[in-house]
Motif scaffolding. Structure first.
Motif, short mmCIF file in Angstrom:
data_model
loop_
_atom_site.label_atom_id
_atom_site.label_comp_id
_atom_site.label_asym_id
_atom_site.label_seq_id
_atom_site.Cartn_x
_atom_site.Cartn_y
_atom_site.Cartn_z
N ALA A 462 0.71 -1.10 0.10
CA ALA A 462 0.01 -0.06 -0.01
C ALA A 462 0.95 1.20 -0.05
O ALA A 462 0.31 2.33 -0.36
CB ALA A 462 -0.90 -0.19 1.24
N GLU A 463 1.87 1.42 0.27
CA GLU A 463 2.78 2.34 0.64
C GLU A 463 3.12 3.12 -0.77
O GLU A 463 3.04 4.21 -0.93
CB GLU A 463 4.17 1.99 1.18
N ARG A 464 3.16 2.23 -1.78
CA ARG A 464 3.48 3.12 -3.19
C ARG A 464 2.73 2.01 -4.21
O ARG A 464 2.77 0.94 -4.16
CB ARG A 464 5.02 3.23 -3.29
N VAL A 465 2.72 2.60 -5.30
CA VAL A 465 1.76 1.81 -6.45
C VAL A 465 2.92 1.17 -7.06
O VAL A 465 3.84 1.75 -7.49
CB VAL A 465 0.95 2.63 -7.36
N LEU A 466 3.08 -0.11 -7.23
CA LEU A 466 4.07 -1.08 -7.76
C LEU A 466 3.72 -1.54 -9.01
O LEU A 466 3.34 -2.75 -9.00
CB LEU A 466 4.74 -2.16 -6.77
N THR A 467 3.59 -0.89 -10.19
CA THR A 467 3.04 -1.32 -11.50
C THR A 467 4.17 -2.59 -12.14
O THR A 467 3.50 -3.47 -12.58
CB THR A 467 2.89 -0.42 -12.68
N GLU A 468 5.41 -2.43 -11.70
CA GLU A 468 6.35 -3.36 -12.19
C GLU A 468 7.33 -3.57 -11.30
O GLU A 468 8.38 -2.28 -11.22
CB GLU A 468 6.59 -3.23 -13.58
N ILE A 469 8.01 -4.52 -10.74
CA ILE A 469 9.10 -4.63 -9.81
C ILE A 469 9.45 -6.22 -9.71
O ILE A 469 8.71 -7.18 -9.95
CB ILE A 469 8.52 -4.24 -8.53
N SER A 470 10.82 -6.43 -9.51
CA SER A 470 11.35 -7.53 -9.57
C SER A 470 10.97 -8.20 -8.17
O SER A 470 10.73 -7.42 -7.09
CB SER A 470 12.88 -7.68 -9.74
N LEU A 471 10.91 -9.50 -7.94
CA LEU A 471 10.49 -10.21 -6.89
C LEU A 471 11.58 -9.97 -5.74
O LEU A 471 11.40 -9.84 -4.53
CB LEU A 471 10.73 -11.84 -7.09
N GLY A 472 12.91 -9.72 -6.20
CA GLY A 472 14.12 -9.36 -5.29
C GLY A 472 13.85 -8.10 -4.69
O GLY A 472 14.18 -8.02 -3.50
N SER A 473 13.64 -7.01 -5.53
CA SER A 473 13.39 -5.73 -5.03
C SER A 473 12.16 -5.58 -4.16
O SER A 473 12.21 -4.98 -3.08
CB SER A 473 13.19 -4.67 -6.08
N LEU A 474 10.98 -6.48 -4.43
CA LEU A 474 10.00 -6.21 -3.45
C LEU A 474 10.49 -7.30 -2.21
O LEU A 474 9.93 -6.67 -0.96
CB LEU A 474 8.96 -7.22 -4.08
N LEU A 475 11.10 -8.23 -2.14
CA LEU A 475 11.55 -8.74 -0.79
C LEU A 475 12.52 -7.90 -0.05
O LEU A 475 12.16 -7.65 1.11
CB LEU A 475 12.61 -9.94 -1.20
N ILE A 476 13.26 -6.95 -0.85
CA ILE A 476 14.04 -5.96 -0.04
C ILE A 476 13.25 -5.15 0.60
O ILE A 476 13.39 -4.74 1.78
CB ILE A 476 15.10 -5.32 -1.00
N LEU A 477 12.09 -4.47 -0.09
CA LEU A 477 11.32 -3.63 0.27
C LEU A 477 10.58 -4.08 1.55
O LEU A 477 10.10 -3.30 2.75
CB LEU A 477 10.21 -3.26 -0.49
N VAL A 478 9.93 -5.21 1.66
CA VAL A 478 9.32 -5.87 2.67
C VAL A 478 10.17 -6.20 3.89
O VAL A 478 9.76 -5.81 5.04
CB VAL A 478 8.62 -7.04 2.25
N VAL A 479 11.26 -6.59 3.69
CA VAL A 479 12.31 -6.92 4.75
C VAL A 479 12.69 -5.48 5.41
O VAL A 479 12.64 -5.43 6.72
CB VAL A 479 13.50 -7.63 4.40
N ILE A 480 13.01 -4.49 4.74
CA ILE A 480 13.22 -3.26 5.32
C ILE A 480 12.05 -2.70 6.14
O ILE A 480 12.21 -2.15 6.99
CB ILE A 480 13.83 -2.23 4.42
N ARG A 481 10.90 -2.69 5.43
CA ARG A 481 9.60 -2.28 6.27
C ARG A 481 9.39 -3.02 7.62
O ARG A 481 8.96 -2.43 8.53
CB ARG A 481 8.60 -2.66 5.27
N THR A 482 9.78 -4.27 7.57
CA THR A 482 9.82 -5.16 8.98
C THR A 482 10.68 -4.44 9.91
O THR A 482 10.32 -4.36 10.88
CB THR A 482 10.11 -6.53 8.54
N ILE A 483 11.97 -4.15 9.34
CA ILE A 483 13.06 -3.60 10.32
C ILE A 483 12.50 -2.18 10.81
O ILE A 483 12.48 -2.00 12.04
CB ILE A 483 14.42 -3.47 9.50
N GLN A 484 11.95 -1.32 9.91
CA GLN A 484 11.48 -0.17 10.52
C GLN A 484 10.29 -0.43 11.42
O GLN A 484 10.23 0.55 12.35
CB GLN A 484 11.05 0.66 9.44
N TYR A 485 9.35 -1.32 11.17
CA TYR A 485 8.36 -1.47 12.19
C TYR A 485 8.92 -2.12 13.43
O TYR A 485 8.37 -1.42 14.46
CB TYR A 485 7.41 -2.43 11.53
N ASN A 486 9.88 -2.82 13.35
CA ASN A 486 10.26 -3.48 14.51
C ASN A 486 11.11 -2.36 15.46
O ASN A 486 11.26 -2.19 16.56
CB ASN A 486 11.28 -4.51 14.40
N MET A 487 11.77 -1.29 14.51
CA MET A 487 12.32 -0.32 15.43
C MET A 487 11.57 0.74 16.15
O MET A 487 11.86 1.30 17.13
CB MET A 487 13.49 0.60 14.44
#
Length: 723
Positions: A462-487
């Protein structure tokens, strides 16, 4: 209970239940059992009704607990059930058409009684209730004292592994099926296979589910102990003796139950019409039974579930998975490792023709494609994620197969969605999802392939419209979001460590990072930098206080020297610990950025762009003793590309900057970048993992088991808010 339908409110006064729990012994040959087992009643539809059922029958159970050592009626009931199941196996010659129904009803009563018995007594006391020996009178089991616990456990396992053979779609050539078709033709017109096949599936489904449920109840003694049970009578029976021979078949059947996701039969279906024998007893499976008793097998267990949800799930699949998880997490004995865990660790694909190892007698084969599909589809549940974790961690055959799949996104996307909705998930589910990612990122092939998979329109992000993205970049985004949530929320160091380890494992293989993913990497570093400065500011105030005045001038410390001062003061230990933690995380982030620059700079112009845009962030870390070495490459890259941009002039467009970066990446001499050891982290279970997994598994059983209710006040293994 008995021949007439009953409601829950009538159960305490039911004459058959009163006789069962009375003072008079009842032989297993007594006609009473035919009366008791020919019943139907409106069964519970949610946890509140399940609670009512237990409360309504508690007086009966208490009476049976008190009187059974003298009457042996529980043992007689179990012997009746065992005799019905023996008839089930030789049904081709059997003239009694109701053995399945009565076997099921007997098992239903046994399960209800066992649940109360186990919650109220030790295993040793329970064993005494199974060792009653009738002193006089004929017995179909002979005069010798039978070990009924082992007999019942073996019978339940046999039902689970053999009842599916009655499904017409699998064994239409069996004698049982031929006999039943012949019998059915004499009473009904129309298609025998379709009509009878569905009806037979209904009743075999129900008795299979009840057998799985009763095994869970047998093992539920763990719920009533705070400590992990390492020596258990029930465990001994399941891991030794006669039950041991069924290990691989049981695990295989439970897995296939999970894979097939068979829906529960709709209320109202039935096989036999009402009929009576010479004695006038009700032997038919009436429609009242079908709409009453059978509906108990579509319940949601603890915590009411909407009927619409129940229609979408498979009670047998869910219950089988829970039993599998419980069995796999039984503690090893000194002389025997857990055979169910051994079976899970060693099973192979049906397409694998290599010989089984002689060291593991419990190995078997299963269709990996079907298993993979089921795992991909079921990750919304904790238990399916836990199964996936176990298979990836413990079974090298499964792990190799999963990593070789060309549709790995079907598995990874549900895991990422779990992490993305971290605030809606319990902490254990998040841990399992994150550890699965960590295990997958241990493989370089996985880390490369995920950047080649292009995804379109990720609607749940939901943070940003992702019309096209690699699975690797999406994985990075989600893991970073998890870190920020945890912080900002949980501040769990374990979660941080595993998130960063997954990013570190991938970093050398970063390819064509999406511009948003590159920005989020640098944004996370920015957040860490701000947090570090805040901790230092707090530390400064503490140090001023330790000098006696908040207005006292301080030497012109660099921040790492400030940290050293704090470390020397025991009273400021908390601030020193905070600094240590944040500096460890900053160091890891710098290593991740450096790993990408050193190994794949020319593949990631967006990361270089984000690095240059936020270059001021890195100034304060250049001379820090903890970061000087790792900052060399980052400094070099920033200086090299900054110089080229300055030469190109001012007011450059984004496109022009990226073009200059791409050209510079080719021109930058790679030998100028210092080589560091490759970042590689491997998941290793903690010592005594059962201390985590056994309470977790039983919390899943407590909250998710079908048609099972335990009084929360009796639970000792975990608190009600755990998991």
């Amino acid at each position: 209970m008995g021949a007439n339908s009953s409601s829950i409110s009538e159960l305490p006064e039911n004459e058959y239940l009163q006789k069962l729990s009375g003072s008079e012994p009842i032989s297993e040959n007594d006609p009473f059992w035919n009366q008791l087992l020919s019943f139907s009643f409106t069964t519970p539809t949610n946890s509140a009704d399940l609670k009512l059922l237990e409360e309504a029958t508690i007086s009966v159970c208490k009476s049976l607990v008190e009187k059974n050592p003298r009457t042996g009626n529980l043992g007689s009931l179990i012997k009746v059930f065992l005799s019905r199941t023996k008839e089930l196996k030789i049904s081709a010659e059997c003239q009694n058409h109701l053995f399945i129904w009565q076997a099921h009803n007997a098992l239903f009563i046994i399960c209800c009684l066992l649940k109360v018995f186990i919650s109220r007594m030790s295993e040793e006391e329970l064993q005494l209730h199974f060792t009653y020996e009738e002193k006089a009178g004929p017995s179909s089991y002979g005069a010798e004292c039978e070990d009924l616990i082992e007999e019942l456990l073996c019978c339940l396992i046999q039902l689970i592994v053999e009842i599916p053979l009655l499904y017409p779609c699998q064994h239409t050539d069996s004698n049982w099926w031929k006999w039943l078709c012949s019998w059915y033709r004499g009473r009904y017109s129309g298609g025998v296979t379709s009509a009878l096949g569905y009806a037979v599936r209904d009743i075999t489904y129900s008795i299979s589910l009840e057998a799985v449920t009763t095994l869970i109840v047998f093992l539920s003694c763990q719920l009533f102990h705070k400590e992990i049970l390492r020596e258990s009578i029930i465990h001994k029976y399941l891991m030794h003796g006669r039950c041991l021979a069924y290990t691989s078949r049981l695990v295989k059947t439970l897995l296939y139950n999970f894979i097939r996701q068979e829906r529960s039969p709709p209320p109202g279906t039935h096989v036999f019409q009402q009929q009576t024998d010479g004695g006038g007893l009700l032997y038919g499976i009436a429609s009242g039974v079908a709409t009453g008793l059978w509906t108990v097998f579509t319940l949601g267990g603890v915590g009411s579930k909407a009927s619409a949800q129940l229609e979408q799930c498979s009670p047998l699949a869910s219950q089988s998975l829970l039993l599998l998880l419980v069995l796999a997490n039984l503690t090893d004995t000194p002389d025997t490792p857990n055979p169910y865990r051994q079976a899970i660790m060693s099973f192979k694909n049906t397409q694998d023709n290599t010989a089984f190892s002689s060291s593991n007698p419990h190995a078997f084969q299963i269709n990996f494609n079907s298993l993979y599909t089921a795992l991909c589809e079921q990750q919304k549940s904790d238990q399916a994620t836990l199964l996936l974790y176990m298979l990836l961690h413990q079974n090298s055959n499964v792990r190799t197969y999963v990593l070789a799949r060309t549709d790995i996104e079907n598995l990874v996307l549900p895991i990422l969605e779990i992490l993305y909705h971290v605030e809606e998930r319990n902490s254990h589910h998040v841990y399992m999802a994150l550890i699965i990612l960590l295990i997958l990122t241990e493989d370089d092939g996985f880390n490369r392939s995920i950047h080649e998979v292009i995804l379109k329109n990720i609607t749940w992000y939901a943070e940003r419209v992702l019309t096209e993205i690699s699975l690797g970049s999406l994985l990075i985004l989600v893991v970073i979001r998890t870190i920020q949530y945890n912080m900002t929320r949980t501040r769990d160091k374990y979660l941080h460590t595993n998130c960063l380890a997954a990013l570190a494992n991938m970093s050398a293989q970063f390819r064509s990072l999406h511009q948003y993913a590159a920005q989020r990497i640098i944004s996370l570093f920015s957040l860490l930098s701000k947090k570090h400065n805040k901790v230092l500011e707090q530390a400064t105030q503490s140090l001023r206080g330790s000098l006696g005045s908040n207005d006292s001038p301080l030497p012109d410390y660099h921040f790492w020297e400030m940290s050293e001062c704090l470390h020397s003061s025991d009273t400021k230990l908390r601030h020193a610990q905070d600094l240590n933690v944040i500096e460890e995380v900053i160091r890891m982030m710098l290593e991740i950025i450096n790993s990408c620059l050193a190994n794949s700079l020319h593949h990631n112009p967006n990361l270089v762009y984000a690095l240059l845009y936020k270059r001021d962030l890195f100034e304060q870390f250049r001379t820090h003793p903890s970061f000087q070495d790792i900052m060399q490459n980052i400094d070099l890259v920033i200086s090299f590309f900054s110089s080229r941009l300055e030469q190109a002039g001012a007011e450059l467009s984004v496109e022009r900057v990226l073009e200059i970066i791409k050209q510079g990446a080719v021109a930058l001499p790679k030998d100028r970048l210092r080589k560091f050891p490759e970042l590689k982290f491997k998941y290793v279970e903690e010592e005594q993992p059962e201390e985590f997994f056994i309470p977790y598994v039983w919390s899943l059983v407590y909250n998710s088991a079908v048609a099972l209710y335990w009084n929360p006040r009796d639970i000792q293994l975990f608190t009600m808010d755990s998991g």
